[in-house]
Design a protein around this motif. Structure first.
Motif, mmCIF file in Angstrom:
data_model
loop_
_atom_site.group_PDB
_atom_site.id
_atom_site.type_symbol
_atom_site.label_atom_id
_atom_site.label_comp_id
_atom_site.label_asym_id
_atom_site.label_seq_id
_atom_site.Cartn_x
_atom_site.Cartn_y
_atom_site.Cartn_z
ATOM 1 N N LEU A 1 0.816 -1.215 0.000
ATOM 2 C CA LEU A 1 0.000 0.000 0.000
ATOM 3 C C LEU A 1 0.847 1.261 0.000
ATOM 4 C CD1 LEU A 1 -2.734 -1.142 2.546
ATOM 5 C CD2 LEU A 1 -2.856 -1.150 0.051
ATOM 6 N N LEU A 2 2.090 1.167 0.459
ATOM 7 C CA LEU A 2 2.972 2.336 0.462
ATOM 8 C C LEU A 2 3.403 2.735 -0.936
ATOM 9 C CD1 LEU A 2 5.256 1.767 3.561
ATOM 10 C CD2 LEU A 2 3.639 3.622 3.197
ATOM 11 N N THR A 3 3.501 1.787 -1.838
ATOM 12 C CA THR A 3 3.940 2.104 -3.198
ATOM 13 C C THR A 3 2.757 2.293 -4.150
ATOM 14 O OG1 THR A 3 4.165 -0.235 -3.769
ATOM 15 C CG2 THR A 3 6.130 0.884 -2.889
ATOM 16 N N ALA A 4 1.547 2.168 -3.643
ATOM 17 C CA ALA A 4 0.361 2.361 -4.485
ATOM 18 C C ALA A 4 0.286 3.812 -4.948
ATOM 19 C CB ALA A 4 -0.895 1.979 -3.715
ATOM 20 N N SER A 5 -0.180 4.002 -6.147
ATOM 21 C CA SER A 5 -0.271 5.348 -6.725
ATOM 22 C C SER A 5 -1.463 6.112 -6.166
ATOM 23 C CB SER A 5 -0.404 5.244 -8.248
ATOM 24 O OG SER A 5 -1.691 4.738 -8.585
ATOM 25 N N ASP A 6 -1.458 7.416 -6.391
ATOM 26 C CA ASP A 6 -2.606 8.235 -6.006
ATOM 27 C C ASP A 6 -3.870 7.757 -6.720
ATOM 28 O OD1 ASP A 6 -1.010 9.776 -4.339
ATOM 29 O OD2 ASP A 6 -0.799 11.426 -5.770
ATOM 30 N N ASP A 7 -3.725 7.318 -7.974
ATOM 31 C CA ASP A 7 -4.872 6.802 -8.726
ATOM 32 C C ASP A 7 -5.420 5.524 -8.096
ATOM 33 O OD1 ASP A 7 -4.795 8.896 -10.542
ATOM 34 O OD2 ASP A 7 -3.657 7.762 -12.044
ATOM 35 N N ASP A 8 -4.510 4.652 -7.621
ATOM 36 C CA ASP A 8 -4.960 3.435 -6.930
ATOM 37 C C ASP A 8 -5.792 3.810 -5.716
ATOM 38 O OD1 ASP A 8 -3.653 1.663 -8.664
ATOM 39 O OD2 ASP A 8 -1.821 1.650 -7.448
ATOM 40 N N TRP A 9 -5.254 4.700 -4.884
ATOM 41 C CA TRP A 9 -5.968 5.116 -3.669
ATOM 42 C C TRP A 9 -7.311 5.746 -4.020
ATOM 43 C CZ3 TRP A 9 -5.255 3.891 1.272
ATOM 44 C CH2 TRP A 9 -4.024 3.374 1.654
ATOM 45 N N ALA A 10 -7.327 6.590 -5.058
ATOM 46 C CA ALA A 10 -8.579 7.244 -5.457
ATOM 47 C C ALA A 10 -9.615 6.201 -5.865
ATOM 48 C CB ALA A 10 -8.318 8.224 -6.600
ATOM 49 N N ASP A 11 -9.187 5.151 -6.545
ATOM 50 C CA ASP A 11 -10.098 4.072 -6.942
ATOM 51 C C ASP A 11 -10.633 3.340 -5.708
ATOM 52 O OD1 ASP A 11 -11.385 2.282 -8.838
ATOM 53 O OD2 ASP A 11 -9.851 0.830 -8.281
ATOM 54 N N TRP A 12 -9.752 3.023 -4.768
ATOM 55 C CA TRP A 12 -10.159 2.280 -3.575
ATOM 56 C C TRP A 12 -11.128 3.059 -2.703
ATOM 57 C CZ3 TRP A 12 -4.382 1.247 -2.247
ATOM 58 C CH2 TRP A 12 -3.851 0.338 -3.176
ATOM 59 N N ILE A 13 -10.909 4.368 -2.585
ATOM 60 C CA ILE A 13 -11.753 5.166 -1.679
ATOM 61 C C ILE A 13 -12.994 5.722 -2.355
ATOM 62 C CG2 ILE A 13 -9.828 5.797 -0.176
ATOM 63 C CD1 ILE A 13 -9.917 8.586 -1.556
ATOM 64 N N SER A 14 -13.117 5.533 -3.651
ATOM 65 C CA SER A 14 -14.274 6.060 -4.372
ATOM 66 C C SER A 14 -15.572 5.598 -3.716
ATOM 67 C CB SER A 14 -14.226 5.594 -5.828
ATOM 68 O OG SER A 14 -15.371 6.045 -6.523
ATOM 69 N N GLY A 15 -16.393 6.547 -3.309
ATOM 70 C CA GLY A 15 -17.685 6.241 -2.711
ATOM 71 C C GLY A 15 -17.638 5.939 -1.226
ATOM 72 N N THR A 16 -16.455 5.951 -0.624
ATOM 73 C CA THR A 16 -16.354 5.660 0.805
ATOM 74 C C THR A 16 -16.296 6.953 1.617
ATOM 75 O OG1 THR A 16 -13.945 5.561 0.865
ATOM 76 C CG2 THR A 16 -15.095 3.521 0.369
ATOM 77 N N GLN A 17 -16.638 6.829 2.877
ATOM 78 C CA GLN A 17 -16.581 7.973 3.779
ATOM 79 C C GLN A 17 -15.539 7.783 4.878
ATOM 80 O OE1 GLN A 17 -19.809 6.320 3.341
ATOM 81 N NE2 GLN A 17 -20.006 7.578 1.512
ATOM 82 N N ILE A 18 -15.151 6.537 5.128
ATOM 83 C CA ILE A 18 -14.242 6.227 6.233
ATOM 84 C C ILE A 18 -13.212 5.203 5.767
ATOM 85 C CG2 ILE A 18 -14.065 5.146 8.532
ATOM 86 C CD1 ILE A 18 -15.793 7.277 9.196
ATOM 87 N N ILE A 19 -11.980 5.376 6.222
ATOM 88 C CA ILE A 19 -10.948 4.354 6.062
ATOM 89 C C ILE A 19 -10.728 3.738 7.441
ATOM 90 C CG2 ILE A 19 -8.547 3.839 5.488
ATOM 91 C CD1 ILE A 19 -8.567 6.378 3.719
ATOM 92 N N VAL A 20 -10.877 2.423 7.531
ATOM 93 C CA VAL A 20 -10.552 1.702 8.763
ATOM 94 C C VAL A 20 -9.229 0.997 8.507
ATOM 95 C CG1 VAL A 20 -11.214 -0.141 10.354
ATOM 96 C CG2 VAL A 20 -12.961 1.396 9.415
#
Length: 131
Positions: A48-67
């Motif tokens: 997860l440390l080497t994941a791109s900003d685009d990867d993170w944006a895809d994962w969090i799309s539609g979410t409100q909280i990161i656990v």
């Protein structure tokens, strides 16, 4: 409501949650419980440390909280720092950029043992079991 909650009321009662560490000991239990009430998204199993900003944006799309239940309890010091400090910093950075809430779980491996009648607080001294 807290100041943060007033500014982000959608995060007080989230619809969708990104769960990091869902395959770990705690993460599996948390996932099972969260799925009873929320849509739970999981990050793919990769660094997860080497994941791109685009990867993170895809994962969090539609979410409100990161656990964040990701982390290590054993291993080389560099791996412990990466998993238990640098990843947390990255999660907080992503959350701030996208105005998401964060719930971070930590363990005795990071903070040390405490008595059963005491909840660890940030100013408490640390005595990591894994360092």
């Amino acid at each position: 409501l807290s100041t943060w909650g007033q500014a982000h009321p959608q995060s007080i009662f989230p619809q969708s949650i990104l769960l990091l560490g869902s395959r770990g000991f705690l993460g599996q239990q948390i996932k099972r419980l969260l799925e009873e009430r929320y849509q739970v998204k999981e990050a793919p199993r990769l660094d997860l440390l080497t994941a791109s900003d685009d990867d993170w944006a895809d994962w969090i799309s539609g979410t409100q909280i990161i656990v964040n239940a990701a982390g290590r309890t054993m291993g080389q010091l560099s791996h412990l720092v990466a998993s238990n400090a640098l990843l947390v910093a990255r999660v907080l950075e992503v959350a701030e950029q996208h105005q998401l809430g964060v719930i971070h779980l930590a363990s005795a491996a990071e903070y040390g043992r405490v008595s059963e009648d005491h909840a660890s607080l940030e100013p408490d001294p640390t005595q990591p079991l894994s360092a």
